[in-house]
Design a protein around this motif. Structure first.
Motif, short mmCIF file in Angstrom:
data_model
loop_
_atom_site.label_atom_id
_atom_site.label_comp_id
_atom_site.label_asym_id
_atom_site.label_seq_id
_atom_site.Cartn_x
_atom_site.Cartn_y
_atom_site.Cartn_z
N SER A 3 0.83 -1.20 0.00
CA SER A 3 0.00 0.00 0.00
C SER A 3 0.86 1.25 0.00
O SER A 3 1.84 1.34 0.74
N TYR A 44 -4.14 11.31 -1.94
CA TYR A 44 -2.84 10.75 -1.55
C TYR A 44 -2.36 11.29 -0.20
O TYR A 44 -2.10 10.52 0.73
N TRP A 72 -6.59 4.14 -1.62
CA TRP A 72 -6.24 4.10 -0.20
C TRP A 72 -7.44 3.88 0.71
O TRP A 72 -7.28 3.81 1.93
N ASP A 75 -7.37 0.75 3.10
CA ASP A 75 -6.46 0.96 4.23
C ASP A 75 -7.10 1.83 5.30
O ASP A 75 -6.97 1.57 6.50
#
Length: 502
Positions: A3, A44, A72, A75
């Motif tokens: 990741s 990001y 993302w 996560d």
């Protein structure tokens, strides 16, 4: 593939806490037990920031983003981040997301690069109106801390700045060459002018500050580096611009996350021994890695690690700006379709020319002295991590020749087919005459085309078979690409097979 933001969790406690001794705060001061809202939290930097806040013990972290998912988002959800889908330009969405928060970290923006820069209305709507909505909700819910993530462009617009600092005036709004810089400047001024404003119920006040980061990079960065890699892969990284002596700043993602959290700490008004207005209240801060460098030299090791190289040809800034204006004019005509994924990014735009072709770098001394900011990852370390990520990413993607090879093969095969079978209209007589010059008879022209097609199909089948062993996820991609290009695609697969065996 690891990741892009999971590496943030592995940084040592000592490495982080050493950076906060200047303010004499623990690394969790103002974070632990508090509720944070990160606008643009599925982006990001936003995702990395959310994960770091969770690691530092925040009671709740909310990611507020227009998107429902991103690379993302898994996560974030697995780490306990509450992902709220909403539009920063819609008051009701912002109001709902910020209700009950202790601190807002406002990252959501639009128009930083590429086609987005030309969508002027959307830039103003998100960057200005969206910020107004955040300010309104902050006052309504009496949230005492607001950190605005701004940009160098609020003071830079194409004129050289060497080791600049926060005393520089805002760049004149009417002189900005892009809507992003102008709208971010307006938004930052709105945020900073709201500092110290008391809430209706009295007692508490709103404290605000702005963080002005340099160009951002790191593993998984999804704006600058992917665009550069795509241009290099297609063979469209045609020229450099500006003198070799030109220098600009960059900032590694973890350094930026640290700076934002330190800024939020700098807005605390309940620290024993620090009575009065918080140190960061109403202040802007430039942050970077602290290593100004020529953009093209900064990218050289990155591109070479991926078997690409920088162009050797250099054009002056005025010529590059003129070229950028041509692309800007062309894409402006295509305004209704700028948001469509099928429309490629422009090669370059005027604002982007200035960013890479004109020296502008700034000191982070103020952030160091007032917030305790010191980059804990050097540019060398940051680039090493970025290179490692991209090398692994390249191994998992379909590789191939430049767009010029595609054009040569497709046009060549099409010309041969036209010469052999199409009636004599348009360019066909010329193509037929040219083919006969090389192959003498029509029978030979047609035979060469049929044999070429057969060879391409055979190579495609072999490529599929080989890819099933060395790159199974892209096996069909290798089949179609090699069927179209033949050896020009096959050589990339053979190289991958060799690397796989090694």
């Amino acid at each position: 593939l690891k990741s892009p933001v999971s590496h943030l969790r592995s940084n040592s406690y000592r490495e982080r806490t050493n950076k906060q001794k200047k303010m004499h705060l623990s690394e969790n001061e103002g974070v632990e037990g508090n509720t944070f809202v990160v606008t643009g939290g599925l982006g990001y930097v936003g995702a990395a920031l959310c994960l770091e806040l969770v690691r530092r013990g925040a009671r709740q972290v909310r990611s507020f983003d227009l998107r429902n998912s991103s690379p993302w988002s898994d996560d974030l959800r697995n780490s306990g981040v509450r992902c709220i889908q909403g539009d920063v330009t819609q008051k009701q969405d912002v109001d709902k997301a910020l209700d009950g928060a202790d601190c807002v970290l406002h990252l959501a923006s639009y128009g930083m690069s590429g086609k987005e820069m030309l969508q002027f209305g959307r830039c103003d709507e998100v960057n200005i109106n969206g910020t107004c909505n955040v300010l309104e909700a902050v006052f309504k819910h009496e949230i005492t801390r607001l950190v605005y993530v701004s940009t160098y462009n609020v003071v830079f617009g194409g004129k050289e700045i060497i080791n600049g600092n926060e005393s520089l005036p805002y760049y004149p709004l009417d002189d900005h060459v892009d809507a992003y810089g102008r709208s971010k400047s307006i938004a930052e001024q709105l945020v900073l002018k709201s500092n110290g404003r008391p809430f209706k119920n009295g007692g508490k006040k709103l404290y605000t500050c702005a963080v002005r980061p340099a160009a951002i990079y790191g593993p998984g960065e999804d704006r600058h580096l992917p665009r550069i890699v795509n241009l290099a892969k297609m063979g469209l990284l045609l020229f450099k611009t500006g003198e070799p002596s030109v220098k600009t700043d960059w900032i590694y993602v973890e350094n930026l996350v640290l700076a934002i959290i330190l800024a939020s700490m700098g807005l605390l008004d309940d620290i024993p021994g620090r009575e009065g207005e918080p140190v960061a209240a109403g202040q802007p801060y430039f942050v970077s890695d602290g290593s100004p460098v020529n953009t093209f030299e900064f990218l050289r090791p990155f591109l070479r690690s991926l078997d690409y190289d920088l162009p050797k040809f250099t054009i002056s800034v005025p010529i590059a700006v003129t070229l950028g204006k041509i692309f800007q004019g062309f894409y402006t005509v295509l305004y209704p379709w700028l948001s469509k994924s099928w429309l490629p990014q422009p090669l370059i735009l005027p604002a982007e020319v200035y960013k890479v072709g004109v020296t502008h770098y700034f000191s982070y001394l103020k952030a160091k002295e007032e917030l305790g900011y010191v980059p804990f990852k050097s540019s060398k370390e940051g680039m090493a991590a970025t290179i490692s990520y991209w090398q692994e990413r390249k191994q998992r993607s379909l590789d191939g020749p430049t767009i010029f090879t595609w054009l040569a093969v497709i046009l060549g095969m099409s010309a041969l087919f036209a010469a052999g079978w199409l009636p004599e209209v348009g360019p066909v007589p010329f193509l037929r005459a040219l083919s006969l010059f090389f192959f003498r008879t029509m029978t030979m022209v047609r035979a060469v085309f049929i044999i070429s097609v057969a060879v391409h199909v055979g190579e495609g089948i072999y490529a599929w078979s080989l890819a099933k062993r060395v790159d199974p996820d892209n096996a069909m991609g290798w089949f179609w690409q090699t069927t179209a290009l033949g050896f020009f695609s096959m050589r990339f697969l053979l190289k991958r097979a060799k690397d796989h065996q090694a």
